[in-house]
Design a protein around this motif. Structure first.
Motif, short mmCIF file in Angstrom:
data_model
loop_
_atom_site.label_atom_id
_atom_site.label_comp_id
_atom_site.label_asym_id
_atom_site.label_seq_id
_atom_site.Cartn_x
_atom_site.Cartn_y
_atom_site.Cartn_z
N SER A 276 0.94 -1.22 -0.10
CA SER A 276 0.05 -0.45 -0.45
C SER A 276 0.58 1.28 -0.21
O SER A 276 0.66 2.54 0.68
CB SER A 276 -0.89 -0.37 1.12
OG SER A 276 -0.71 -0.17 2.64
N MET A 277 2.06 1.43 -0.51
CA MET A 277 2.64 2.74 -0.59
C MET A 277 1.90 2.60 -1.85
O MET A 277 2.25 3.07 -3.44
CB MET A 277 4.43 1.89 -0.96
CG MET A 277 5.37 2.62 -1.52
SD MET A 277 5.78 3.61 0.32
CE MET A 277 6.04 4.83 -0.70
N PRO A 278 2.77 4.38 -0.90
CA PRO A 278 1.62 5.17 -2.59
C PRO A 278 2.49 5.89 -3.32
O PRO A 278 3.29 6.05 -3.43
CB PRO A 278 0.83 6.86 -1.55
CG PRO A 278 1.79 6.67 -0.26
CD PRO A 278 2.27 5.24 0.01
N ALA A 279 1.76 5.43 -4.78
CA ALA A 279 3.13 5.80 -5.55
C ALA A 279 3.69 7.71 -5.61
O ALA A 279 4.53 7.36 -6.22
CB ALA A 279 1.55 6.60 -7.44
N TRP A 280 2.80 8.07 -4.94
CA TRP A 280 3.81 9.47 -4.42
C TRP A 280 2.92 10.28 -3.65
O TRP A 280 1.91 9.98 -2.71
CB TRP A 280 3.36 10.22 -5.65
CG TRP A 280 1.74 11.27 -6.11
CD1 TRP A 280 1.27 10.40 -7.25
CD2 TRP A 280 0.98 11.87 -4.96
NE1 TRP A 280 -0.20 11.03 -7.29
CE2 TRP A 280 -0.17 11.92 -6.65
CE3 TRP A 280 0.97 12.34 -4.31
CZ2 TRP A 280 -1.17 12.68 -5.84
CZ3 TRP A 280 -0.57 13.58 -3.82
CH2 TRP A 280 -1.26 13.31 -4.58
N GLU A 281 3.66 10.97 -2.69
CA GLU A 281 3.60 11.91 -1.21
C GLU A 281 4.16 13.11 -1.76
O GLU A 281 5.01 13.68 -2.13
CB GLU A 281 3.88 11.21 -0.44
CG GLU A 281 3.41 12.09 0.80
CD GLU A 281 4.12 11.35 1.99
OE1 GLU A 281 3.83 12.13 3.56
OE2 GLU A 281 4.34 9.86 1.53
N ASN A 282 3.04 14.41 -1.01
CA ASN A 282 3.21 15.49 -1.50
C ASN A 282 3.54 15.33 0.01
O ASN A 282 3.30 15.83 1.24
CB ASN A 282 2.09 16.54 -1.61
CG ASN A 282 2.00 18.09 -1.03
OD1 ASN A 282 2.60 18.48 -0.73
ND2 ASN A 282 1.26 18.73 -2.35
#
Length: 337
Positions: A276-282
């Protein structure tokens, strides 16, 4: 010798050889898949995730893959097209984008410095592998042009701009840390012994280390460097660690596997379960993609954490050009090639 012990020893040797050969075998085997899917008959690489355009990044990546796979025929094929259609005869850098459906396929005369670096690096590697002096001459010319047109001193750092035009202002310059291709720069330094390249390498590592903002203190895709030496996310882009910045740990791991800055990336990757590692993070507001990392992004994650496996690096039907490229690059980075 006990038969069971003998079998176990043989199994151990076989597994060791398999692990040793994953990088070399996978680079070759997946190159066959890669070129079948993305290499056009004329020698250009098709970016299937970006309206089927071609660009210097893809040409450079693929030239590197061809060298690793010992495929001189396709290397020459890609290089000839790149030189014919993309190289600026004046600067010897390369127009970054080619749109085959446009009346003028080269609408933007700017270069992309990472593409230029990749092409020069591939030529340098090819010259050594196949003993072709002409490749070396071409590589040296491109490196000199990069130093002349894209490397600047600003805010107390020597940095490489993303392109010749459009990234400088009175009080800041815009940089893309994923264009800091440290393993290539290391090879250029060994080739030239130029103090300018050594300073570029040291200053860009220092710039990344000096980041003191955002979650995990990671460089976002695009950052601004002020005249005072401060960095911050560039205003024109979301403050994301995303599809560009994912290359930063890969290039650092490739060049310096034990560089302490990689701990920041490891901390970010470990902050989420793998699946569940997000594809990007702000990195400012901590918003994340609603979809997980997969494909080439996941390969970079696993490479950084020392968990890269053969299954990570197979090019699948679901992988577009960029995902496939990250997979093959991760293989080469793991091998230190």
């Amino acid at each position: 010798m006990n038969p069971k012990v003998k079998v176990l020893r043989l199994l151990f040797v076989a597994l060791s050889l398999l692990c040793f050969s994953i990088t070399t075998m996978s680079a070759d085997l997946d190159w066959q898949t890669f070129k079948h899917r993305f290499l056009a008959q004329d020698g250009r690489i098709i970016d299937t995730g970006n309206h089927n355009i071609s660009h210097t990044e893809g040409q450079g990546f693929s030239m590197l893959f061809a060298v690793a796979a010992n495929d001189q025929k396709e290397f020459d094929h890609i290089w000839r097209w790149t030189k014919k259609y993309l190289q600026d005869p004046q600067t010897k850098l390369f127009y970054w984008k080619y749109n085959p459906i446009s009346a003028n396929p080269i609408e933007d005369k700017n270069n992309a410095s990472d593409g230029d670096v990749l092409i020069a690096w591939a030529l340098l590697k090819a010259a050594k592998k196949w003993n072709v002096p002409e490749y070396l001459t071409e590589s040296d010319t491109i490196v000199r042009s990069l130093l002349k047109y894209t490397v600047v001193e600003f805010g107390g750092y020597k940095v490489m701009l993303p392109g010749r035009y459009g990234f400088t202002a009175k009080n800041e310059v815009i940089i893309n840390p994923s264009y800091f291709i440290f393993p290539a720069w290391n090879d250029f330094l060994r080739r030239t012994h130029l103090a300018e390249i050594k300073t570029l390498i040291n200053d860009c590592y220092r710039l990344l280390q000096d980041i003191d903002w955002g979650r995990f203190k990671l460089p976002t895709d695009w950052i601004s460097l002020s005249a005072t030496g401060k960095t911050y996310p560039a205003a024109r882009w979301p403050a994301r660690v995303s599809y560009d910045a994912i290359r930063v740990p890969m290039y650092i791991k490739w060049a310096e596997p034990n560089n302490p800055i990689l701990v920041r990336w490891s901390d970010w990757f470990r902050a989420y379960p793998r699946n569940s590692m997000p594809a990007w993070e702000n990195m400012v507001d901590q918003s994340t993609a609603v979809y997980p990392m997969r494909g080439g992004l996941m390969a970079v994650r696993d490479l950084t954490l020392g968990q890269l496996s053969l299954s990570d690096t197979r090019v699948l039907v679901s992988d577009d050009y960029y995902s496939s490229s990250l997979k093959l690059l991760s293989v080469l980075a793991a091998a230190g090639e």
